[in-house]
Write an enzyme that holds these catalytic residues in place. Structure first.
Site, PDB file in Angstrom:
ATOM      1  N   TYR A 184      41.037 -23.738 -69.795  1.00 55.43           N
ATOM      2  CA  TYR A 184      42.207 -22.652 -70.192  1.00 55.43           C
ATOM      3  C   TYR A 184      42.738 -21.848 -69.096  1.00 55.43           C
ATOM      4  O   TYR A 184      43.789 -21.701 -69.041  1.00 55.43           O
ATOM      5  CB  TYR A 184      41.337 -21.820 -71.406  1.00 55.43           C
ATOM      6  CG  TYR A 184      42.402 -20.841 -71.835  1.00 55.43           C
ATOM      7  CD1 TYR A 184      43.283 -20.932 -72.928  1.00 55.43           C
ATOM      8  CD2 TYR A 184      42.091 -19.439 -71.381  1.00 55.43           C
ATOM      9  CE1 TYR A 184      44.141 -19.906 -73.322  1.00 55.43           C
ATOM     10  CE2 TYR A 184      43.179 -18.376 -72.064  1.00 55.43           C
ATOM     11  CZ  TYR A 184      43.813 -18.634 -73.023  1.00 55.43           C
ATOM     12  OH  TYR A 184      44.549 -17.767 -73.672  1.00 55.43           O
TER      13      TYR A 184
ATOM     14  N   LYS B  98      46.436 -21.878 -67.664  1.00 50.36           N
ATOM     15  CA  LYS B  98      47.276 -20.336 -67.699  1.00 50.36           C
ATOM     16  C   LYS B  98      47.820 -19.908 -66.269  1.00 50.36           C
ATOM     17  O   LYS B  98      48.716 -19.209 -66.235  1.00 50.36           O
ATOM     18  CB  LYS B  98      46.308 -19.294 -68.319  1.00 50.36           C
ATOM     19  CG  LYS B  98      46.153 -19.556 -69.710  1.00 50.36           C
ATOM     20  CD  LYS B  98      47.394 -19.619 -70.490  1.00 50.36           C
ATOM     21  CE  LYS B  98      47.293 -19.571 -72.105  1.00 50.36           C
ATOM     22  NZ  LYS B  98      48.631 -19.646 -72.769  1.00 50.36           N
TER      23      LYS B  98
END
Length: 293
Positions: A162, A166
């Site tokens: 993640y 991002k």
């Protein structure tokens, strides 16, 4: 603020995406509500969440249509953009909220867990931006708002996939802003701090009441997104905004903060060992120091 405009919001069936879709519609935008309708880990797709939000918008007097394509698929993103063009003949704003989680410490993470999160967050953002900007470039107008995260800026334990996605979305945002700015298209990123199903697990659920008292809610992110999606933010491009509670913070661009300079020649290891601790390394704190055995 957005009367007559057409916007797409990915991941708009729940959480922040839903709040953004409702906020855009409240300001007059016609909204394509995209949501693959999956569980938090990306499984069990359903069109239900997108249809539910569309009904909420219509009951409030707005215009919206659902779309249940997966943004992780190139053709799915193309169909999503096509939904706006076929329905209303234009696309003015794109907001990319879609995401899933497969949290695991990096030493336990599987290839599939890595690939799945990268596919939805990073590839999904690129797919949508790529298909949307072609139309926007022809019209010489567009507003794109991507979603990065504190996990990408600062790092969170157990979120290698993640956080990497991002952070990469941040790089994509900066490059796209430079590629598209001359065509009247802005590309900015939101880094939200909010209590959603992606951030509230059993451990932090106990602190939800405290978060409410502090004013940190998923709906608080929407106003800045709506503003960036409007014509009034035409001079804002390539920027990152932390949105949390009643605060909107501009994130500084990376820049050197300390420099160790040598007038001639390359640095030797002996020189770095002697000089670096008192200069460029001074005051640094290990975010995860070793635990005693």
């Amino acid at each position: 603020m957005l009367a007559g405009r057409v916007a797409i919001v990915t991941g708009a069936g729940r959480g922040i995406g839903r709040g953004v879709a409702l906020g855009l519609a409240a300001e007059g935008a016609r909204v394509v509500v995209n949501d693959y309708g999956v569980a938090l880990d990306g499984s069990a797709p359903s069109s239900g969440p997108a249809f539910d939000v569309v009904e909420d918008i219509r009951r409030a007097g707005g215009e919206a249509v659902p779309n249940a394509d997966s943004v992780a698929a190139w053709d799915g993103a193309a169909r999503l953009i096509g939904t706006a063009l076929e329905t209303w003949g234009r696309l003015d704003a794109l907001v990319t909220c879609a995401g899933i989680l497969r949290d695991r410490m990096v030493f336990n993470m599987s290839e599939e867990e890595w690939d799945a999160v990268i596919a939805v967050h990073l590839k999904g953002t690129f797919n949508c931006v790529r298909h949307a900007c072609t139309h926007m470039r022809e019209r010489r107008y567009g507003r794109i708002v991507t979603f990065s995260s504190g996990a990408g800026l600062f790092g969170n334990p157990g979120q290698a996939n993640y956080g990497a996605a991002k952070s990469a979305i941040g790089g994509l945002t900066k490059v796209a802003a430079r590629d598209l700015g001359k065509y009247g298209i802005t590309v900015n990123a939101i880094c939200p701090v909010a209590g959603t199903r992606m951030t509230v697990n059993e451990e932090v659920r106990r602190a939800r009441e405290l978060r409410r008292q502090q004013g940190i809610q998923r709906e608080d992110v929407a106003p800045m997104v709506v503003y960036l999606a409007s014509e009034y933010a035409g001079g804002v491009n390539g920027q990152f905004f932390l949105c949390f509670g009643s605060q909107v913070a501009l994130v500084s661009q990376p820049r050197p903060v300390k420099t160790l300079y040598k007038a001639d020649g390359d640095w030797t290891l002996d020189e770095l060992e002697r000089l670096a601790p008192a200069t460029v390394l001074e005051g640094l704190v290990n975010p995860a120091p070793p635990k005693e055995a």
